[in-house]
Each structure stands twice: as C-alpha cells, then as structure tokens.
Write a protein that holds these residues in place. Structure first.
Motif, mmCIF file in Angstrom:
data_model
loop_
_atom_site.group_PDB
_atom_site.id
_atom_site.type_symbol
_atom_site.label_atom_id
_atom_site.label_comp_id
_atom_site.label_asym_id
_atom_site.label_seq_id
_atom_site.Cartn_x
_atom_site.Cartn_y
_atom_site.Cartn_z
ATOM 1 N N THR A 1 -6.893 9.131 -11.286
ATOM 2 C CA THR A 1 -7.011 8.894 -10.785
ATOM 3 C C THR A 1 -6.098 9.321 -9.143
ATOM 4 O O THR A 1 -6.491 8.894 -7.745
ATOM 5 N N PHE A 2 -5.064 9.817 -9.639
ATOM 6 C CA PHE A 2 -3.832 9.821 -8.966
ATOM 7 C C PHE A 2 -4.187 10.648 -6.894
ATOM 8 O O PHE A 2 -3.983 9.704 -6.396
ATOM 9 N N TYR A 3 -5.085 11.592 -7.020
ATOM 10 C CA TYR A 3 -5.171 12.287 -6.152
ATOM 11 C C TYR A 3 -6.206 10.662 -4.757
ATOM 12 O O TYR A 3 -5.803 10.948 -4.099
ATOM 13 N N GLN A 4 -6.781 10.620 -5.528
ATOM 14 C CA GLN A 4 -8.282 9.808 -4.807
ATOM 15 C C GLN A 4 -7.498 8.523 -4.179
ATOM 16 O O GLN A 4 -7.044 8.098 -3.290
ATOM 17 N N PHE B 1 -5.008 5.231 -0.970
ATOM 18 C CA PHE B 1 -3.988 4.006 -0.638
ATOM 19 C C PHE B 1 -3.077 4.376 1.121
ATOM 20 O O PHE B 1 -2.696 3.782 1.604
ATOM 21 N N ASP B 2 -2.417 5.639 1.661
ATOM 22 C CA ASP B 2 -2.400 6.053 2.584
ATOM 23 C C ASP B 2 -3.163 5.650 3.523
ATOM 24 O O ASP B 2 -2.871 5.257 4.778
ATOM 25 N N LYS B 3 -4.765 6.052 3.523
ATOM 26 C CA LYS B 3 -5.565 5.703 4.089
ATOM 27 C C LYS B 3 -5.040 3.996 4.799
ATOM 28 O O LYS B 3 -5.130 3.628 6.284
ATOM 29 N N HIS B 4 -5.133 3.099 3.779
ATOM 30 C CA HIS B 4 -5.378 1.513 3.682
ATOM 31 C C HIS B 4 -3.784 1.212 5.071
ATOM 32 O O HIS B 4 -4.058 0.387 5.202
ATOM 33 N N TYR C 1 0.687 -1.278 -0.111
ATOM 34 C CA TYR C 1 -0.088 -0.330 0.210
ATOM 35 C C TYR C 1 0.432 1.652 -0.449
ATOM 36 O O TYR C 1 0.791 2.114 -0.616
ATOM 37 N N LYS C 2 1.596 1.172 1.031
ATOM 38 C CA LYS C 2 3.316 2.351 0.592
ATOM 39 C C LYS C 2 3.346 2.519 -0.508
ATOM 40 O O LYS C 2 3.126 4.063 -0.867
#
Length: 197
Positions: A76-79, A84-87, A65-66
């Motif tokens: 969709t980079f921003y989303q 991915f960082d939240k996960h 994920y990191k």
C-alpha cells in the motif's frame, strides 16, 4: 541658525547587523493584560495554556505524518505515501490556525522542536522504519489524544465564554482529526484484495 542633519553612514546601512541580542519581549506562559476582546486575562491565559498543549501535540502529529510519508513501504506504499502527505499538509494548516489563536489571545506560542518534544503527550516514534500497521497505530493514538484534548478545550472555552477558541477546537481541529483518523483506520481493516471471503 540652521540645524545640520547628519546623513546616515551608507556603510552601516548596507552591513547586516546579525549579531543582535536582547531580552525576550514577552515570556512564554504569559498573556498581554489589556486586549479589546471581551475576555479577561485569566480566561485568555487558560485558553492559551490549553491551546499550546494542543499545538505541541499537533506539531508532533504533523511531523509523524511526514516521517511515515518518507518511510512507508509495502503493497500500500503508493496510497499511504500520498495519504500521509495529504494529512501532513492539512496538519500544517491546523498548526498555523492554533498558533494564530494563541497569539490573538495575547499569548506566546510554543514553536521549536525541542520545546515541543518536552511538552507533547504523543509518544515519540523510533528513528528507524516501522511496519505499516505500527505506523498507522501510532497515528491513531496521536489522533485520539488530540481529539480528547479538543473536547476538553471546547468545554472549558464554552464555560469561560471564549467562543472563538471553542469554535476553533471543534470546527478546525476536532473535525479534521476525526476525518483523518477515519481515513487511516480503514487501512487496518482485514479485507481480501482479490477474492471475497
């Protein structure tokens, strides 16, 4: 006769002792023999073995994920960068919860990257950047492995009377991984962005 008490040498107290070496105090793959948990050493050893596999796979997923958080690109980079960082942060908590359960059961956790790489069932991604659908597909494959492991661990723990491990596998790991998989798989649905089909 009075006994003279030797004062500690202040020079030794302020000097770091950083070249210390000793034997391991507990070997990986073993459990301590007598704990007041109401579970036999055999049951605890089985749970620790399964949890260490789950831990290795969860560490691999966390790190993936990191990697994808850093390397994602496109419309969709921003989303995805944020998702991915939240996960990743959620997987950090999951990893810690699994590791604490292994320790609580009297086992020793797998911890170092090299050891994780040898044990994990999750395929290693390439070092370079990949397209978003490939990144997401890799993450979904990893979640699938972990979800299946959680069900196996929960069943084994239930059969062995290890309610704590059963609860962890279902409540802390399975449900979180199912939710994360759902969030990212929606990014693979082919939907128009501007005009309805």
């Amino acid at each position: 006769m009075a006994v003279a008490i030797k004062k500690p040498d202040t020079k030794d107290m302020s000097t770091p002792h950083w070249h210390e070496q000793a034997n391991e105090i507990q070997k990986y793959g073993t459990v301590t023999q007598d704990l007041p948990l109401g579970l036999s050493a055999d049951v605890r050893a089985k749970s620790c073995k399964a949890l260490n596999q789950l831990l290795a796979d969860s560490i691999a997923l966390r790190d993936m994920y990191k990697k994808h958080h850093w390397q994602v690109a496109g419309p969709t980079f921003y989303q995805l960068h944020l998702l991915f960082d939240k996960h990743f942060e959620e997987q950090v908590e999951i990893v810690d919860t699994i590791a604490e359960r292994v320790q609580l059961l009297g086992g020793v956790t797998i911890a170092m990257g090299g050891d994780v790489a040898e044990v994990t069932r999750i395929a290693r991604p390439p070092r370079g950047k990949e397209e978003v659908p490939v990144q997401i597909s890799r993450l979904l494959e990893a979640h699938k492995i972990i979800i299946e492991e959680c069900r196996d661990i929960a069943k084994q723990a239930d059969e062995n009377g290890d309610d704590g491990t059963n609860d962890l596998a279902v409540s802390d790991v399975l449900r979180a991984n199912e939710l994360q998989a759902w969030f990212i798989m929606q990014h693979l649905v082919d939907m128009p962005l501007v005009h309805a089909s």
